[in-house]
Scaffold this motif. Structure first.
Motif, PDB file in Angstrom:
ATOM      1  N   CYS A  11       0.858  -1.186   0.000  1.00  0.00           N
ATOM      2  CA  CYS A  11       0.000   0.000   0.000  1.00  0.00           C
ATOM      3  C   CYS A  11       0.893   1.234   0.000  1.00  0.00           C
ATOM      4  O   CYS A  11       1.831   1.316   0.807  1.00  0.00           O
ATOM      5  N   ALA A  12       0.610   2.177  -0.885  1.00  0.00           N
ATOM      6  CA  ALA A  12       1.490   3.339  -1.018  1.00  0.00           C
ATOM      7  C   ALA A  12       0.688   4.616  -1.221  1.00  0.00           C
ATOM      8  O   ALA A  12      -0.286   4.633  -1.980  1.00  0.00           O
ATOM      9  N   ARG A  13       1.114   5.656  -0.536  1.00  0.00           N
ATOM     10  CA  ARG A  13       0.535   6.988  -0.742  1.00  0.00           C
ATOM     11  C   ARG A  13       1.681   7.992  -0.835  1.00  0.00           C
ATOM     12  O   ARG A  13       2.446   8.166   0.115  1.00  0.00           O
ATOM     13  N   ASN A  14       1.820   8.607  -1.999  1.00  0.00           N
ATOM     14  CA  ASN A  14       2.897   9.581  -2.251  1.00  0.00           C
ATOM     15  C   ASN A  14       4.280   8.985  -1.980  1.00  0.00           C
ATOM     16  O   ASN A  14       5.105   9.563  -1.281  1.00  0.00           O
ATOM     17  N   ILE A  66      -7.009   3.966  -5.781  1.00  0.00           N
ATOM     18  CA  ILE A  66      -8.035   4.471  -4.868  1.00  0.00           C
ATOM     19  C   ILE A  66      -8.144   5.972  -5.066  1.00  0.00           C
ATOM     20  O   ILE A  66      -7.149   6.698  -4.969  1.00  0.00           O
ATOM     21  N   ALA A  67      -9.350   6.435  -5.335  1.00  0.00           N
ATOM     22  CA  ALA A  67      -9.582   7.869  -5.484  1.00  0.00           C
ATOM     23  C   ALA A  67     -10.129   8.429  -4.179  1.00  0.00           C
ATOM     24  O   ALA A  67     -10.998   7.819  -3.545  1.00  0.00           O
ATOM     25  N   LEU A  72     -15.314  10.055   2.404  1.00  0.00           N
ATOM     26  CA  LEU A  72     -14.716   8.755   2.693  1.00  0.00           C
ATOM     27  C   LEU A  72     -13.268   8.954   3.115  1.00  0.00           C
ATOM     28  O   LEU A  72     -12.377   9.062   2.285  1.00  0.00           O
ATOM     29  N   LYS A  73     -13.061   9.055   4.408  1.00  0.00           N
ATOM     30  CA  LYS A  73     -11.712   9.190   4.935  1.00  0.00           C
ATOM     31  C   LYS A  73     -11.258   7.815   5.415  1.00  0.00           C
ATOM     32  O   LYS A  73     -11.844   7.245   6.335  1.00  0.00           O
ATOM     33  N   HIS A  74     -10.252   7.277   4.771  1.00  0.00           N
ATOM     34  CA  HIS A  74      -9.844   5.916   5.087  1.00  0.00           C
ATOM     35  C   HIS A  74      -8.359   5.871   5.422  1.00  0.00           C
ATOM     36  O   HIS A  74      -7.611   6.795   5.135  1.00  0.00           O
ATOM     37  N   GLY A  75      -7.954   4.761   5.997  1.00  0.00           N
ATOM     38  CA  GLY A  75      -6.562   4.560   6.349  1.00  0.00           C
ATOM     39  C   GLY A  75      -5.985   3.374   5.611  1.00  0.00           C
ATOM     40  O   GLY A  75      -6.541   2.890   4.619  1.00  0.00           O
ATOM     41  N   LYS A  76      -4.870   2.872   6.129  1.00  0.00           N
ATOM     42  CA  LYS A  76      -4.150   1.802   5.458  1.00  0.00           C
ATOM     43  C   LYS A  76      -4.946   0.506   5.420  1.00  0.00           C
ATOM     44  O   LYS A  76      -4.814  -0.288   4.488  1.00  0.00           O
ATOM     45  N   LYS A  77      -5.785   0.264   6.430  1.00  0.00           N
ATOM     46  CA  LYS A  77      -6.544  -0.984   6.456  1.00  0.00           C
ATOM     47  C   LYS A  77      -7.512  -1.079   5.278  1.00  0.00           C
ATOM     48  O   LYS A  77      -7.721  -2.167   4.726  1.00  0.00           O
ATOM     49  N   PHE A  78      -8.100   0.035   4.905  1.00  0.00           N
ATOM     50  CA  PHE A  78      -8.996   0.042   3.754  1.00  0.00           C
ATOM     51  C   PHE A  78      -8.209  -0.290   2.494  1.00  0.00           C
ATOM     52  O   PHE A  78      -8.634  -1.112   1.667  1.00  0.00           O
ATOM     53  N   ALA A  79      -7.033   0.329   2.344  1.00  0.00           N
ATOM     54  CA  ALA A  79      -6.194   0.064   1.177  1.00  0.00           C
ATOM     55  C   ALA A  79      -5.741  -1.389   1.155  1.00  0.00           C
ATOM     56  O   ALA A  79      -5.760  -2.049   0.102  1.00  0.00           O
ATOM     57  N   ALA A  80      -5.332  -1.915   2.308  1.00  0.00           N
ATOM     58  CA  ALA A  80      -4.882  -3.305   2.379  1.00  0.00           C
ATOM     59  C   ALA A  80      -6.011  -4.266   2.037  1.00  0.00           C
ATOM     60  O   ALA A  80      -5.802  -5.284   1.358  1.00  0.00           O
ATOM     61  N   THR A  81      -7.222  -3.961   2.490  1.00  0.00           N
ATOM     62  CA  THR A  81      -8.367  -4.814   2.193  1.00  0.00           C
ATOM     63  C   THR A  81      -8.628  -4.882   0.689  1.00  0.00           C
ATOM     64  O   THR A  81      -8.888  -5.965   0.137  1.00  0.00           O
TER      65      THR A  81
END
Length: 332
Positions: A11-14, A66-67, A72-81
């Motif tokens: 999972c990556a953001r910036n 993921i847009a 919808l404020k999400h964290g790493k768990k949402f991305a991992a799922t």
């Protein structure tokens, strides 16, 4: 030994620069069948275009975009799922964008740990050695934490793992309802999942030197404090028995140093009692730590053990206390 098809999830953001540097080492693993599922979590840098270029060169790279949405404020768990749902294979291996495997044999060793039908593999991820006290403290804390969770896993009482080097099965994830019970906690995609799903029979460790995954450490005390605050927020949701176990470790060390200080400062006539206990404990630590630091590739830390041990417990106590007043902890 069977070679299970593997899905590596990141999972990556910036993280454009880290991905440019590290992703080729993961895509280039010497392994028969695997895919890399990269979840691009609303990156605002050039990550998207970098991944497009890499996809043309590596057909086993799958990108999940993921847009961001204002509601919808999400964290790493949402991305991992989302990454887990997109993975096509049963056996999942997790790491981060700022991590690089020690060798091209990383996946082979992680796969080998599944040979007995286990469902969770706890890996080890040390930090790169650099100059300065902060770096030494970070590497010592990582070693100390790893020594604890790996030892308890060997005893059949696994209580955590680190997402920089972790593997488990897709069926276990869905059978345990994923991160549902702790989705409200920003961190814990790794340690809380292990804490709730590990059993004495479904968990193994993998610490072969070729299977270790190296990470870039924080470079400022404030960044490190934010990282440890995130970790502390997850530990409050551990099973009660594990919380008591970790609290006992911390309190016993705190009381030991308090006793040593009291005998030397408050009762100077008995200084030799406190000094003798301190030296005895230090010698026992050296005997126990030496073979472990050798296996975990941090043998040089032993030279600073007297200072690092005090700094470690002092920092953990202060940061744990500060975490009690921290209301919101963000992933990125």
């Amino acid at each position: 030994m069977p070679f299970y098809p593997l899905s590596v999830i990141i999972c990556a953001r910036n993280e454009e620069e880290n991905l440019r540097k590290n992703l080729p080492h993961i895509l280039g693993q010497d392994y028969p069948t695997f895919e890399v599922v990269l979840v691009n979590d609303f990156s605002e840098d050039e990550t998207k275009w970098l991944l497009k270029d890499l996809c043309t060169q590596h057909p086993h790279l799958k990108v999940v975009e993921i847009a961001e949405h204002v509601r919808l404020k999400h964290g790493k768990k949402f991305a991992a799922t989302l990454g887990i749902k997109a993975a096509q294979y049963e056996h999942l291996v997790f790491t981060d964008a700022d991590c690089v495997p020690q060798s091209t044999q990383w996946l082979k060793h992680m796969n080998g740990a599944f040979a007995g039908g286990e469902e969770i593999v706890l890996g080890y991820s040390p930090y790169v050695k650099k100059s300065g006290l902060l770096n030494a403290l970070i590497r010592f804390e990582t070693f100390h934490t790893a020594m604890s969770y790996l030892s308890y896993a060997l005893r059949g009482n696994a209580y955590m793992g680190v997402g920089r080097n972790l593997a488990y099965t897709k069926s276990l994830f869905f059978r345990g309802k994923g991160f549902a019970s702790h989705m409200h906690i920003a961190s814990g995609d790794d340690d809380l999942f292990v804490n709730q799903n590990a059993t004495p029979h479904n968990t193994v460790i993998c610490i072969h030197p070729e299977a270790q995954v190296w990470s870039e450490p924080k470079t400022t005390f404030s960044a490190y404090a934010r990282q440890k605050t995130r970790h502390a927020s997850a530990s409050k949701a551990y099973k009660p028995s594990h919380r008591r176990m970790l609290t006992t470790q911390l309190v016993s060390a705190f009381l030991f140093y308090l006793f040593v200080i009291a005998t030397v400062v408050v009762y100077p006539q008995y200084w030799y009692i406190g000094a003798g206990m301190y030296v005895f404990r230090l010698l026992v630590q050296l005997l126990v730590y030496y073979p472990i630091t050798k296996k975990l590739q941090v043998k040089g830390l032993l030279w600073g053990l007297p200072l690092l041990d005090i700094a470690y417990y002092g920092y953990i106590c202060l940061n744990g206390f500060a975490a009690l007043f921290k209301k919101e902890v963000m992933w990125k």
